[in-house]
Scaffold this active site. Structure first.
Site, PDB file in Angstrom:
ATOM      1  N   PHE A   1      16.544   3.137   2.907  1.00 37.87           N
ATOM      2  CA  PHE A   1      15.166   3.442   2.522  1.00 37.87           C
ATOM      3  C   PHE A   1      15.105   4.892   2.053  1.00 37.87           C
ATOM      4  O   PHE A   1      15.986   5.702   2.349  1.00 37.87           O
ATOM      5  CB  PHE A   1      14.213   3.228   3.703  1.00 37.87           C
ATOM      6  CG  PHE A   1      13.649   1.849   3.781  1.00 37.87           C
ATOM      7  CD1 PHE A   1      12.339   1.599   3.423  1.00 37.87           C
ATOM      8  CD2 PHE A   1      14.437   0.793   4.194  1.00 37.87           C
ATOM      9  CE1 PHE A   1      11.813   0.325   3.492  1.00 37.87           C
ATOM     10  CE2 PHE A   1      13.930  -0.492   4.266  1.00 37.87           C
ATOM     11  CZ  PHE A   1      12.605  -0.730   3.912  1.00 37.87           C
TER      12      PHE A   1
ATOM     13  N   GLN B   1      -0.696   9.449   3.392  1.00 39.78           N
ATOM     14  CA  GLN B   1       0.405   8.963   2.553  1.00 39.78           C
ATOM     15  C   GLN B   1      -0.089   7.927   1.548  1.00 39.78           C
ATOM     16  O   GLN B   1      -0.822   7.002   1.903  1.00 39.78           O
ATOM     17  CB  GLN B   1       1.500   8.337   3.410  1.00 39.78           C
ATOM     18  CG  GLN B   1       2.689   7.851   2.592  1.00 39.78           C
ATOM     19  CD  GLN B   1       3.865   7.448   3.467  1.00 39.78           C
ATOM     20  OE1 GLN B   1       3.927   6.312   3.936  1.00 39.78           O
ATOM     21  NE2 GLN B   1       4.787   8.377   3.696  1.00 39.78           N
TER      22      GLN B   1
ATOM     23  N   HIS C   1       1.521   5.157  -0.829  1.00 42.95           N
ATOM     24  CA  HIS C   1       2.775   4.453  -1.075  1.00 42.95           C
ATOM     25  C   HIS C   1       2.974   4.339  -2.580  1.00 42.95           C
ATOM     26  O   HIS C   1       2.056   3.981  -3.308  1.00 42.95           O
ATOM     27  CB  HIS C   1       2.733   3.056  -0.433  1.00 42.95           C
ATOM     28  CG  HIS C   1       4.082   2.441  -0.274  1.00 42.95           C
ATOM     29  ND1 HIS C   1       4.807   1.978  -1.352  1.00 42.95           N
ATOM     30  CD2 HIS C   1       4.847   2.218   0.818  1.00 42.95           C
ATOM     31  CE1 HIS C   1       5.965   1.487  -0.917  1.00 42.95           C
ATOM     32  NE2 HIS C   1       6.010   1.637   0.402  1.00 42.95           N
TER      33      HIS C   1
ATOM     34  N   LEU D   1       0.751  -3.869  -0.665  1.00 37.63           N
ATOM     35  CA  LEU D   1       2.054  -3.224  -0.560  1.00 37.63           C
ATOM     36  C   LEU D   1       3.157  -4.046  -1.210  1.00 37.63           C
ATOM     37  O   LEU D   1       3.325  -5.226  -0.917  1.00 37.63           O
ATOM     38  CB  LEU D   1       2.394  -2.991   0.916  1.00 37.63           C
ATOM     39  CG  LEU D   1       3.778  -2.417   1.223  1.00 37.63           C
ATOM     40  CD1 LEU D   1       3.909  -1.022   0.649  1.00 37.63           C
ATOM     41  CD2 LEU D   1       4.019  -2.407   2.723  1.00 37.63           C
TER      42      LEU D   1
ATOM     43  N   GLU E   1       9.009  -0.856   0.070  1.00 37.39           N
ATOM     44  CA  GLU E   1      10.076   0.038  -0.354  1.00 37.39           C
ATOM     45  C   GLU E   1      11.414  -0.685  -0.427  1.00 37.39           C
ATOM     46  O   GLU E   1      12.350  -0.219  -1.060  1.00 37.39           O
ATOM     47  CB  GLU E   1      10.169   1.215   0.620  1.00 37.39           C
ATOM     48  CG  GLU E   1      10.960   2.385   0.113  1.00 37.39           C
ATOM     49  CD  GLU E   1      10.654   3.650   0.898  1.00 37.39           C
ATOM     50  OE1 GLU E   1      11.608   4.352   1.244  1.00 37.39           O
ATOM     51  OE2 GLU E   1       9.465   3.920   1.148  1.00 37.39           O
TER      52      GLU E   1
ATOM     53  N   ARG F   1       8.487   9.122  -0.096  1.00 33.96           N
ATOM     54  CA  ARG F   1       7.350   8.469  -0.737  1.00 33.96           C
ATOM     55  C   ARG F   1       6.396   9.430  -1.432  1.00 33.96           C
ATOM     56  O   ARG F   1       5.869   9.124  -2.502  1.00 33.96           O
ATOM     57  CB  ARG F   1       6.583   7.658   0.319  1.00 33.96           C
ATOM     58  CG  ARG F   1       7.352   6.437   0.779  1.00 33.96           C
ATOM     59  CD  ARG F   1       6.668   5.734   1.925  1.00 33.96           C
ATOM     60  NE  ARG F   1       7.371   4.505   2.267  1.00 33.96           N
ATOM     61  CZ  ARG F   1       7.048   3.729   3.288  1.00 33.96           C
ATOM     62  NH1 ARG F   1       6.046   4.073   4.079  1.00 33.96           N
ATOM     63  NH2 ARG F   1       7.716   2.618   3.525  1.00 33.96           N
TER      64      ARG F   1
ATOM     65  N   HIS G   1      -1.720   4.307   1.924  1.00 29.80           N
ATOM     66  CA  HIS G   1      -0.875   3.480   2.786  1.00 29.80           C
ATOM     67  C   HIS G   1      -0.928   3.845   4.261  1.00 29.80           C
ATOM     68  O   HIS G   1      -1.009   2.965   5.116  1.00 29.80           O
ATOM     69  CB  HIS G   1       0.572   3.584   2.292  1.00 29.80           C
ATOM     70  CG  HIS G   1       1.545   2.726   3.042  1.00 29.80           C
ATOM     71  ND1 HIS G   1       1.375   1.365   3.174  1.00 29.80           N
ATOM     72  CD2 HIS G   1       2.709   3.031   3.679  1.00 29.80           C
ATOM     73  CE1 HIS G   1       2.385   0.854   3.867  1.00 29.80           C
ATOM     74  NE2 HIS G   1       3.197   1.844   4.198  1.00 29.80           N
TER      75      HIS G   1
ATOM     76  N   ARG H   1       5.668  10.460   6.033  1.00 29.26           N
ATOM     77  CA  ARG H   1       6.412   9.497   6.843  1.00 29.26           C
ATOM     78  C   ARG H   1       7.504   8.836   6.022  1.00 29.26           C
ATOM     79  O   ARG H   1       7.256   8.351   4.916  1.00 29.26           O
ATOM     80  CB  ARG H   1       5.472   8.416   7.394  1.00 29.26           C
ATOM     81  CG  ARG H   1       6.214   7.349   8.176  1.00 29.26           C
ATOM     82  CD  ARG H   1       5.274   6.360   8.813  1.00 29.26           C
ATOM     83  NE  ARG H   1       4.620   5.454   7.882  1.00 29.26           N
ATOM     84  CZ  ARG H   1       5.203   4.414   7.301  1.00 29.26           C
ATOM     85  NH1 ARG H   1       6.482   4.161   7.499  1.00 29.26           N
ATOM     86  NH2 ARG H   1       4.501   3.619   6.500  1.00 29.26           N
TER      87      ARG H   1
END
Length: 598
Positions: A127, A247, A249, A259, A262, A293, A363, A404
């Site tokens: 990730f 955040q 995304h 979503l 990722e 991100r 997100h 994050r």
């Protein structure tokens, strides 16, 4: 029908958990497993715990096996620290990362169906921002259950708590925390189905209420994530920490903002602009699509701002593409089946043969109710509130700092859930404290004002105006003028909302009443985010100020925002914990205020 403002019932328990997602159920499971006969009540806004937002988590759960010959926990700590833009608390980072693998084994031993490789071992994927040897190359440290890891965790936790006798109160909402002196002794809960208010006494109260994503127009968050926890905190006089740390995304599906995990980039998806250029090399030459991100989200928005986006004819929204056409058929079928189905369902795109339209979507809230490493809620930089805990996205420990890393949220849920349970169990041998004589008064005052409203402006229209303001002025890019305008507009909206009338004055099955309460909470959340962003005159992780584009050392500290009256804030500060760096052990130099390049 008239309304009687009273507590209809008083219920007593050992532990009250407000929220029944991953963090709340992990906390409950630990207590019920270790303290047989303990009475645990979990209150959830939704119809069933498995409708909680944790169930929508897709990609994976990061944790390092201590026996791994290549990866090491210290690398994961470094990635989390660097990814946080040097704002995560290092004592929390160390404790969570070191406990991660134990939690993987806990889940597996209780039946979670982790995906496996051809040799039968736990499969792993990479990730964004997860690396080996302090940034040299991508790390494969996320275990997963296809692309529905959160659902697998919730299935496992729900089974554990059900067999040990948890009590659920469904489709209900916590409207007020109750205190005896400075100790939290429970909460008032409203059930729209019955129209009744219940006071729940508890030796320990745990907030696990999720996020506040519904303050934005486009979000990956579920409908129930309306920032109720932030309103509970500030109305009690507690601060909110780092509310500006939001955040976005990078890959929300154009239109609904749902979503697109990722995982798509971890399995080899490529971001392309209108010219089909793979543009991430310009922004993160080394990590490219697997940069953190916040960096990828700003790269996408910059491409669109500079005219290299594509206008979606169905939604009238500009976007870029994520290209998955080159991936093998088995990847589409076994690793991203659910996300592929989302593209087909919502934008009628076949991920195997067509480019997929995406744009950043709100997100996750890295900020929240401040806690220490045990999940105990802080009322100042150093002192905690007896009997009160917060875990999961509603809390700010701070494990994530200002950005994050993917998969770290699920890791935080299960570890902090256990840590809070262990600390809460220390309170369970004491007597159950009495409720305050004025229990419910704050709730009754608020709800009676809702019933007394007279304006015919609709709640939905006010909510949409708030979302538009936050999306336009407090989104991926921010500046002083826009933030001040947002604060002024939010103040105007608050004044309008206070006059807003309800078509039904009854308490029973009145969805409009629930939405009115949620709108209050959303406005409080929005104001906290905007005020935090205004006072942080720098760029840091997901908080990007165009007028202050660089990180500034005078802001190497957490923001504490107090707001006992709407719009009137008091700002305090809390130092970032840097114990790994200060203790001077191996690799300590990696944990200073380092440069953040990918």
């Amino acid at each position: 029908m008239g309304n009687e403002w009273k507590i209809s019932e008083v219920i007593s328990c050992d532990v009250l958990i407000l929220g029944a997602g991953g963090a709340g159920l992990r906390c409950a499971a630990e207590i019920l497993e270790k303290r047989l006969g303990c009475k645990v009540i979990a209150v959830t806004k939704v119809s069933h715990p498995q409708k909680s937002h944790t169930s929508t988590a897709q990609g994976g759960l990061a944790a390092v096996d201590p026996k791994d010959p290549v990866d090491k926990p210290i690398y994961h700590m470094f990635d989390t620290w660097k990814g946080s833009d040097c704002m995560a608390d290092q004592n929390v980072v160390k404790r969570i990362v070191e406990a991660g693998w134990e939690e993987i084994l806990w889940l597996e031993n209780r039946g979670m169906h982790f995906s496996r490789d051809l040799d039968g071992r736990l499969a792993r994927r990479t990730f964004g921002g997860h690396t080996l040897n302090f940034g040299e190359t991508s790390a494969y440290r996320a275990v997963f259950e296809a692309d529905r890891t959160g659902k697998g965790i919730m299935d496992t936790l729900w089974g554990e708590v059900i067999k040990r006798g948890i009590t659920f109160i469904h489709q209900s909402m916590a409207t007020e925390l109750l205190f005896n002196g400075d100790r939290c002794v429970g909460a008032v809960v409203f059930s729209p189905k019955s129209g009744k208010f219940t006071a729940i006494r508890a030796k320990a109260t745990v907030l696990a209420m999720g996020g506040c994503g519904q303050v934005f127009k486009i979000t990956t968050n579920c409908r129930q994530n309306t920032g109720d926890h932030l309103a509970l905190a500030v109305e009690t006089g507690l601060p909110v920490m780092d509310p500006e740390a939001v955040q976005f995304h990078p890959t929300g599906i154009v239109g609904p903002g749902i979503l697109a995990s990722e995982t798509l980039r971890s399995v080899g998806g490529i971001l392309r602009n209108k010219d089909l250029e793979a543009f991430m090399e310009r922004y993160a030459p080394k990590m490219k699509e697997l940069a953190p991100r916040d960096l990828v989200a700003r790269a996408i928005e910059t491409e669109i701002r500079e005219g290299r986006g594509i206008l979606n004819p169905s939604h009238g929204i500009e976007h870029v593409w994520i290209d998955l056409r080159h991936l093998p058929e088995h990847v589409h079928k076994s690793q991203i089946p659910e996300v592929a189905s989302f593209f087909k369902k919502f934008v009628n795109v076949d991920t195997r043969t067509e480019l997929c339209p995406i744009r950043p979507s709100n997100h996750y809230h890295m900020g929240g109710i401040p806690t220490n490493e045990h999940g105990q809620v802080l009322k100042g930089p150093n002192n905690h509130v007896p009997g009160l805990f917060a875990i999961g996205e509603c809390a700010c420990a701070s494990f994530h700092g200002f950005n994050r890393l993917g998969t770290n949220s699920l890791l935080e849920l299960i570890t902090m859930g256990r840590f809070a349970a262990q600390k809460a169990m220390e309170d369970l041998d004491q007597d159950l404290p009495p409720l305050p004589p004025d229990a419910g008064s704050r709730t009754f005052e608020k709800f009676s004002s809702y019933i007394a409203g007279y304006s015919m402006v609709t709640i939905g229209s006010l909510r949409e105006r708030m979302k538009a303001v936050m999306t336009e002025k407090v989104g991926v890019f921010r500046n002083e003028q826009g933030l001040k305008e947002a604060i002024s507009l939010l103040q105007e909206l608050k004044e309008e909302v206070q006059k807003c009338g309800l078509r039904s004055k009854d308490l029973v099955m009145n969805q409009e009443l629930v939405e009115r309460w949620e709108l209050d909470n959303l406005l409080i959340s929005a104001m906290l985010i905007a005020q935090g962003a205004l006072h942080r005159r720098e760029s840091r992780g997901g908080h990007f100020r165009e007028d202050f584009p660089e990180r500034r050392s005078e802001f190497d500290r957490h923001t504490l925002v107090y707001m006992e009256q709407f719009g009137k804030v008091r700002i305090d500060w809390k130092p970032v914990d840097m114990t790994i760096y200060e203790e001077g052990g191996p690799y300590a130099e990696r944990f200073g205020m380092i440069e953040r390049k990918y």
